[in-house]
Write a protein that holds these residues in place. Structure first.
Motif, mmCIF file in Angstrom:
data_model
loop_
_atom_site.group_PDB
_atom_site.id
_atom_site.type_symbol
_atom_site.label_atom_id
_atom_site.label_comp_id
_atom_site.label_asym_id
_atom_site.label_seq_id
_atom_site.Cartn_x
_atom_site.Cartn_y
_atom_site.Cartn_z
ATOM 1 N N LEU A 10 -29.941 5.075 -54.711
ATOM 2 C CA LEU A 10 -28.574 5.621 -54.104
ATOM 3 C C LEU A 10 -27.908 6.720 -55.367
ATOM 4 O O LEU A 10 -27.258 7.658 -54.989
ATOM 5 N N ASP A 11 -27.793 6.073 -56.512
ATOM 6 C CA ASP A 11 -27.267 6.887 -57.432
ATOM 7 C C ASP A 11 -27.711 8.177 -57.596
ATOM 8 O O ASP A 11 -27.236 9.331 -57.613
ATOM 9 N N GLU A 12 -29.168 8.326 -57.720
ATOM 10 C CA GLU A 12 -29.834 9.797 -57.586
ATOM 11 C C GLU A 12 -29.746 10.465 -56.499
ATOM 12 O O GLU A 12 -29.208 11.514 -56.632
ATOM 13 N N MET A 13 -29.556 9.837 -55.368
ATOM 14 C CA MET A 13 -29.446 10.439 -54.165
ATOM 15 C C MET A 13 -27.934 11.221 -54.142
ATOM 16 O O MET A 13 -27.645 12.198 -53.715
ATOM 17 N N LEU A 14 -26.843 10.327 -54.704
ATOM 18 C CA LEU A 14 -25.527 10.810 -54.805
ATOM 19 C C LEU A 14 -25.326 11.743 -55.822
ATOM 20 O O LEU A 14 -24.117 11.893 -56.387
ATOM 21 N N GLU A 15 -26.259 11.985 -56.702
ATOM 22 C CA GLU A 15 -26.127 12.546 -57.918
ATOM 23 C C GLU A 15 -25.012 11.750 -59.126
ATOM 24 O O GLU A 15 -24.312 12.568 -59.532
ATOM 25 N N THR A 20 -24.647 3.672 -62.081
ATOM 26 C CA THR A 20 -23.186 3.592 -61.615
ATOM 27 C C THR A 20 -22.875 2.757 -60.702
ATOM 28 O O THR A 20 -22.008 2.060 -60.601
ATOM 29 N N LEU A 21 -23.584 2.533 -59.486
ATOM 30 C CA LEU A 21 -23.221 1.846 -58.326
ATOM 31 C C LEU A 21 -23.828 0.251 -58.468
ATOM 32 O O LEU A 21 -24.720 -0.057 -58.890
ATOM 33 N N THR A 22 -22.696 -0.613 -58.112
ATOM 34 C CA THR A 22 -22.982 -2.145 -58.279
ATOM 35 C C THR A 22 -23.111 -2.534 -57.055
ATOM 36 O O THR A 22 -23.649 -3.685 -56.610
ATOM 37 N N GLY A 23 -22.695 -1.902 -55.963
ATOM 38 C CA GLY A 23 -22.814 -2.615 -54.557
ATOM 39 C C GLY A 23 -21.255 -2.995 -53.898
ATOM 40 O O GLY A 23 -20.821 -2.878 -52.901
ATOM 41 N N ASP A 31 -16.900 10.416 -53.998
ATOM 42 C CA ASP A 31 -16.930 11.789 -53.582
ATOM 43 C C ASP A 31 -18.053 12.154 -53.095
ATOM 44 O O ASP A 31 -17.845 13.151 -52.021
ATOM 45 N N ALA A 32 -19.030 11.893 -53.379
ATOM 46 C CA ALA A 32 -20.498 12.351 -52.863
ATOM 47 C C ALA A 32 -20.855 11.766 -51.458
ATOM 48 O O ALA A 32 -21.900 12.245 -50.916
ATOM 49 N N TRP A 33 -20.062 10.868 -50.944
ATOM 50 C CA TRP A 33 -20.377 10.104 -49.489
ATOM 51 C C TRP A 33 -19.944 11.101 -48.634
ATOM 52 O O TRP A 33 -18.704 11.036 -48.248
ATOM 53 N N SER A 35 -21.065 13.775 -44.995
ATOM 54 C CA SER A 35 -22.260 13.774 -43.930
ATOM 55 C C SER A 35 -23.853 14.175 -44.557
ATOM 56 O O SER A 35 -24.424 13.685 -44.079
ATOM 57 N N LEU A 36 -23.760 14.996 -45.606
ATOM 58 C CA LEU A 36 -24.956 15.082 -46.160
ATOM 59 C C LEU A 36 -25.713 14.117 -46.568
ATOM 60 O O LEU A 36 -26.921 13.723 -46.654
ATOM 61 N N ALA A 37 -24.801 13.143 -47.274
ATOM 62 C CA ALA A 37 -25.179 11.852 -47.928
ATOM 63 C C ALA A 37 -25.464 10.800 -46.904
ATOM 64 O O ALA A 37 -26.592 10.079 -47.036
ATOM 65 N N VAL A 38 -25.208 10.969 -45.504
ATOM 66 C CA VAL A 38 -25.364 9.972 -44.578
ATOM 67 C C VAL A 38 -26.974 10.400 -44.087
ATOM 68 O O VAL A 38 -27.679 9.592 -44.317
ATOM 69 N N ILE A 39 -27.182 11.543 -44.075
ATOM 70 C CA ILE A 39 -28.399 12.219 -43.719
ATOM 71 C C ILE A 39 -29.527 11.724 -44.598
ATOM 72 O O ILE A 39 -30.656 11.039 -44.441
ATOM 73 N N SER A 40 -28.972 11.872 -45.806
ATOM 74 C CA SER A 40 -30.133 11.569 -47.013
ATOM 75 C C SER A 40 -29.996 9.832 -47.026
ATOM 76 O O SER A 40 -31.313 9.562 -47.515
ATOM 77 N N PHE A 41 -29.274 9.300 -46.900
ATOM 78 C CA PHE A 41 -29.523 7.879 -46.793
ATOM 79 C C PHE A 41 -30.390 7.363 -45.844
ATOM 80 O O PHE A 41 -31.328 6.567 -45.884
ATOM 81 N N ILE A 42 -30.243 7.748 -44.285
ATOM 82 C CA ILE A 42 -31.039 7.493 -43.401
ATOM 83 C C ILE A 42 -32.585 8.100 -43.707
ATOM 84 O O ILE A 42 -33.453 7.098 -43.661
ATOM 85 N N ALA A 43 -32.720 9.217 -44.536
ATOM 86 C CA ALA A 43 -34.038 9.446 -44.773
ATOM 87 C C ALA A 43 -34.807 8.874 -46.016
ATOM 88 O O ALA A 43 -35.817 8.517 -45.791
ATOM 89 N N LEU A 44 -33.864 8.239 -46.978
ATOM 90 C CA LEU A 44 -34.276 7.599 -47.989
ATOM 91 C C LEU A 44 -34.623 6.233 -47.441
ATOM 92 O O LEU A 44 -35.867 5.672 -47.639
ATOM 93 N N VAL A 45 -33.928 5.512 -46.705
ATOM 94 C CA VAL A 45 -34.373 4.213 -45.908
ATOM 95 C C VAL A 45 -35.588 4.314 -45.140
ATOM 96 O O VAL A 45 -36.822 3.536 -45.072
#
Length: 77
Positions: A10-15, A20-23, A31-33, A35-45
């Motif tokens: 997720l860190d990498e996906m959000l640059e 950085t992220l703990t949950g 800031d990076a979250w 619509s593109l991040a949403v699509i990237s999250f779906i693809a990552l999973v």
């Protein structure tokens, strides 16, 4: 994929810097979250874990912890 690896992905996906992220973060505060991040999250999973995240569940996600749950990552991992 365990929790730590997923957070790093997720860190990498959000640059973000690795580790950085703990949950606990609110998605609205990342800031990076967007619509593109949403699509990237779906693809990552889909790519890394082999399942599809339901859009209606993703819309209700408020925290990074919620994303971890949607990805199906075990809490103890």
């Amino acid at each position: 994929m365990n929790r730590k690896d997923f957070l790093l992905a997720l860190d990498e996906m959000l640059e973000l810097d690795p580790g950085t992220l703990t949950g606990a973060e609110e998605l609205d505060s990342i800031d990076a979250w967007d619509s593109l991040a949403v699509i990237s999250f779906i693809a990552l999973v889909d790519e890394k874990l082999g399942h599809v995240v339901e859009g209606e569940k993703l819309v209700r996600a408020k925290t990074v912890e919620d994303l971890i749950g949607l990805a199906g990552i075990a809490v103890a991992a």
